[in-house]
Design an enzyme around this catalytic site. Structure first.
Site, mmCIF file in Angstrom:
data_model
loop_
_atom_site.group_PDB
_atom_site.id
_atom_site.type_symbol
_atom_site.label_atom_id
_atom_site.label_comp_id
_atom_site.label_asym_id
_atom_site.label_seq_id
_atom_site.Cartn_x
_atom_site.Cartn_y
_atom_site.Cartn_z
ATOM 1 N N CYS A 279 -30.795 -6.039 -0.877
ATOM 2 C CA CYS A 279 -30.550 -5.295 0.363
ATOM 3 C C CYS A 279 -31.644 -4.272 0.618
ATOM 4 C CB CYS A 279 -29.224 -4.565 0.261
ATOM 5 S SG CYS A 279 -27.884 -5.643 -0.232
ATOM 6 N N ARG B 278 -37.521 -8.527 1.828
ATOM 7 C CA ARG B 278 -36.587 -8.486 0.695
ATOM 8 C C ARG B 278 -35.497 -9.546 0.816
ATOM 9 N NH1 ARG B 278 -36.739 -3.528 -1.990
ATOM 10 N NH2 ARG B 278 -34.523 -3.481 -2.478
ATOM 11 N N TRP C 55 -28.109 -8.511 1.680
ATOM 12 C CA TRP C 55 -28.243 -9.812 1.025
ATOM 13 C C TRP C 55 -26.977 -9.968 0.194
ATOM 14 C CZ3 TRP C 55 -29.190 -12.320 -3.759
ATOM 15 C CH2 TRP C 55 -29.698 -13.604 -3.614
ATOM 16 N N GLY D 76 -27.396 -2.970 -4.437
ATOM 17 C CA GLY D 76 -27.024 -3.083 -5.849
ATOM 18 C C GLY D 76 -25.597 -3.574 -5.998
ATOM 19 N N LYS E 81 -45.099 -26.348 -12.041
ATOM 20 C CA LYS E 81 -45.689 -25.121 -11.471
ATOM 21 C C LYS E 81 -47.174 -25.332 -11.202
ATOM 22 C CE LYS E 81 -42.939 -23.475 -10.404
ATOM 23 N NZ LYS E 81 -41.543 -23.625 -10.555
ATOM 24 N N GLU F 14 -47.668 -27.706 -8.145
ATOM 25 C CA GLU F 14 -47.243 -27.105 -6.877
ATOM 26 C C GLU F 14 -48.247 -26.132 -6.303
ATOM 27 O OE1 GLU F 14 -42.799 -25.814 -6.396
ATOM 28 O OE2 GLU F 14 -43.474 -25.392 -8.427
ATOM 29 N N HIS G 91 -46.936 -43.888 -27.399
ATOM 30 C CA HIS G 91 -46.370 -45.088 -26.773
ATOM 31 C C HIS G 91 -47.038 -45.372 -25.429
ATOM 32 C CE1 HIS G 91 -43.421 -45.292 -29.929
ATOM 33 N NE2 HIS G 91 -43.226 -43.993 -29.773
ATOM 34 N N LYS H 69 -39.291 -23.740 1.064
ATOM 35 C CA LYS H 69 -38.470 -23.020 0.076
ATOM 36 C C LYS H 69 -37.088 -23.659 -0.069
ATOM 37 C CE LYS H 69 -37.659 -19.832 -2.885
ATOM 38 N NZ LYS H 69 -38.258 -20.068 -4.189
#
Ligand code: F6R
Length: 609
Positions: free
Chosen positions: A2, A27, A75, A102, A486, A489, A505, A604
């Site tokens: 938030c 944020r 959020w 929080g 990672k 990408e 193998h 995303k």
């Protein structure tokens, strides 16, 4: 996470607050709201679900006016994103407004206490206890009431308070969540982060944990929790707003990598404590129900799938239940064997991934019980699952997942321990030992991050490669897959991950002089076998960068470079091992000039099949 903005001064508060909130959009948020005290000494509120533009439309209609106010971008954590749950929240008498960032961990017990004292609650949020608790303690002194209320709160928070009983004061508190004060002649600000005030001022105070700050239009007083005044130097901001949003980091991805100790801690808080049973508040399964499951499926995509692989190892090792891990897009079309004895765990950071959703719906239709591990409260996955485990990673802005992955691993370990506790598959002392090791993990993560510069020095060589190989055994094999993803990408270098024993193998045919191999050897019980696999590639000319635990110096004989990790319990090692791989990919992508936070072709949240 938030965002908070507050203003008290000579000017109209609302436009200043909304402009500030816009600077905190990075944020992440799902709703927003503002409260001001008007010239009739009444609280006026406007709230809207969704973007700030929706709030601005509400404001056009409601026309808030006042020179003191607080605003918020929410959020969601407790309660779905909705107008009702968005901040500011009021006390029952509607005299006090609060914006909060929080989590109040003991909000249930505080609600009970306040209800017994005549207070009513209309939202699902934890925040609503704050204005009511302040009201409970209010006896003609707002600062005193906030101080008393704060003493009763458990958790991490920052919040701002205004009250019609003292309309010349804005009070704010910080504990474990960011809070700054912006200083300007004729008016002062509170905010979660500097960008919110940069249009107005570059002079700020950083508020520290357990401090209370009292703003009037021409003064700012910082107090300790026992009321002593604190002298704080003014910090003059010299960076630009863009850098400030990233907390001084060059990219969100780097910021998020560095946030991992915090989010690891946040995801564990209130779930595990030494000497206490593991409690998962949104998982409502009895021991009998847990015992009835004959099989567990873990289903996810991409990085979340890699977290699922670690989950399989952890659950099988600790809870001794067979687990199958599947890529969601495969699972949904392969006619999986599902019935009422099946437990399905879906993992999804966004909670909106189309294939994961489809897999979950299919399994539910066939009678499976579904636990969702997700980072987004109110997401489709969280609403449709039977039970939910929220990973408290906060919003992840960079497309390549880092901190969400780490919290997914924490979730997997806690679920594995929770199952083991109910099934009694390992002893209490083993459970306690693992819990202790988990609690110590954030410190180990911090140690690894302190060595970021050492990891950076390996990036130059790897950045020139066209192909890179990652090797690992057991838990390290799953981490190798994540490391390889990672790299692909964000740096666009082709890479593959192989199980150490699988090389001969076939894939070993690809190793030639100078081929870069990143070998993970964190697992004590597999260390010698891994060293043999490294020798196999080394003798064929590979350039080997190994990752091993401190003290395992034998690996130096077969490696060109070694990245050492602080010692952690081998079961939990993936949380440590992945960090150097994330950093390495990041630094390589920077050298190559790639758009780290928004890699080409990627989104995303993948809401299409
Ligand atoms: C990779 C990455 C993706 C996601 C995948 C699933 O860095 O972020 O592979 O993990 O698209 O997304 P969620 O977890 O939102 O379902």
């Amino acid at each position: 996470m938030c965002g908070i903005v507050g203003y008290i001064g000579n000017r109209e508060a609302t436009p200043l607050i909304v402009e500030g909130l816009k600077k905190l959009e990075y944020r992440g948020y799902d709703s927003a709201g503002v409260a001001v005290i008007n010239s009739d000494n009444k609280l006026q509120i406007a709230k809207a679900k969704g973007r700030l533009a929706n709030l601005e439309k509400e404001l056009e209609i409601d026309g808030l006016s006042g020179v003191i106010g607080i605003g918020h971008t929410r959020w969601a954590t407790h309660g779905v994103p909705s107008k009702l749950n968005s901040h500011p929240h009021l006390n029952t008498k509607k005299t006090i407004a609060v914006v909060h960032n929080g989590i109040i961990e003991n909000y249930m017990e505080l609600r009970k206490f306040l209800r017994e004292n005549g207070y009513e609650f209309i939202t699902d949020t934890d925040t609503e206890v704050i204005p009511n608790l302040i009201d409970f303690y209010y006896n003609g002194d707002l600062v005193e009431a906030v101080t008393e209320a704060t003493k009763k709160l458990r958790g991490g928070y920052a919040f701002g308070v205004i009250s019609v009983d003292e309309p010349d004061k804005l009070v704010a508190v910080r504990k474990d969540c960011p809070l700054i004060v912006g200083l300007k002649e004729g008016g002062n600000f509170i905010a979660s982060d500097i960008p919110a005030v940069l249009n107005e001022t570059r002079d700020v105070y950083f508020i520290e944990d357990d401090e209370i700050v009292v703003l009037t239009k021409d003064s700012v007083k910082i107090l300790t929790e026992d009321g002593k005044e604190v002298n704080r130097d003014v910090y003059h901001v010299t960076w630009n707003a863009d850098a400030a949003e990233k907390g001084g980091y060059d990219h969100f991805m780097l910021k998020e990598i560095f946030e991992q100790p915090k989010v690891t801690r946040d995801t564990m808080t209130s779930r595990i404590a030494l000497g206490e049973d593991i409690t998962l508040d949104k998982i409502n399964l009895t021991t009998e129900q847990l015992k009835s499951f004959s099989k567990i499926y873990i289903v996810a995509c991409g990085t979340a799938y890699h977290a699922g692989l670690i989950g399989k190892y952890a659950i099988e090792k600790l809870a001794k239940i067979p687990v199958e891990v599947d890529i969601a897009s495969e699972f949904r079309y392969r006619d999986p064997l599902i019935n009422e004895k099946t437990l399905l765990i879906v993992i999804s950071q966004s909670g909106e991934t189309a294939d994961t959703l489809a897999a979950m719906r299919l399994a539910k239709k066939k009678g499976a019980r579904v636990i969702a591990v997700t980072n987004v409260v109110g997401s489709t996955v969280s609403r449709e699952a039977d039970d939910v485990f929220y990973t408290w990673a906060g919003p992840e802005i960079a497309v390549a997942s880092t901190k969400a992955y780490t919290t997914q691993l924490v979730a997997m370990y806690i679920i594995a321990l929770y199952l083991a506790q109910h099934m009694k598959t390992i002893s209490n002392s083993e459970i306690e030992e693992l819990k202790k090791a988990l609690i110590e993990l954030p410190e180990k993560e911090e140690e690894i991050l302190k060595n970021a510069e050492k990891i950076k020095k390996h990036a130059e060589k790897v950045s020139k490669e066209n192909d890179v190989f990652y090797l690992g055994r057991g838990f390290d094999y799953a981490v190798a897959m994540e490391g390889s993803l990672k790299l692909k990408e964000i740096s666009y270098i082709h890479s593959e991950a192989y199980a150490g024993g699988e090389l001969k193998h076939g894939p070993i045919a690809l190793i030639e002089d100078g081929t870069v191999v990143i070998a993970l050897a964190s697992q004590e019980s597999l260390f010698e076998k891994m060293v043999s696999n490294i020798k196999e590639v080394k003798t064929r000319g590979a350039y080997v960068i190994s990752v091993a635990m401190e003290g395992k110096t034998a690996i130096e004989d077969t490696s060109d470079e070694v990245i050492y990790l602080p010692r952690v319990n081998p079961v939990l090692a993936p949380i440590a091992t992945v960090i150097p791989l994330q950093l390495l990919s990041y630094y390589i992508a920077i050298i190559k000039g790639c758009d780290v936070d928004k890699p080409r072709n990627l989104a995303k949240s993948v809401t299409v099949e």
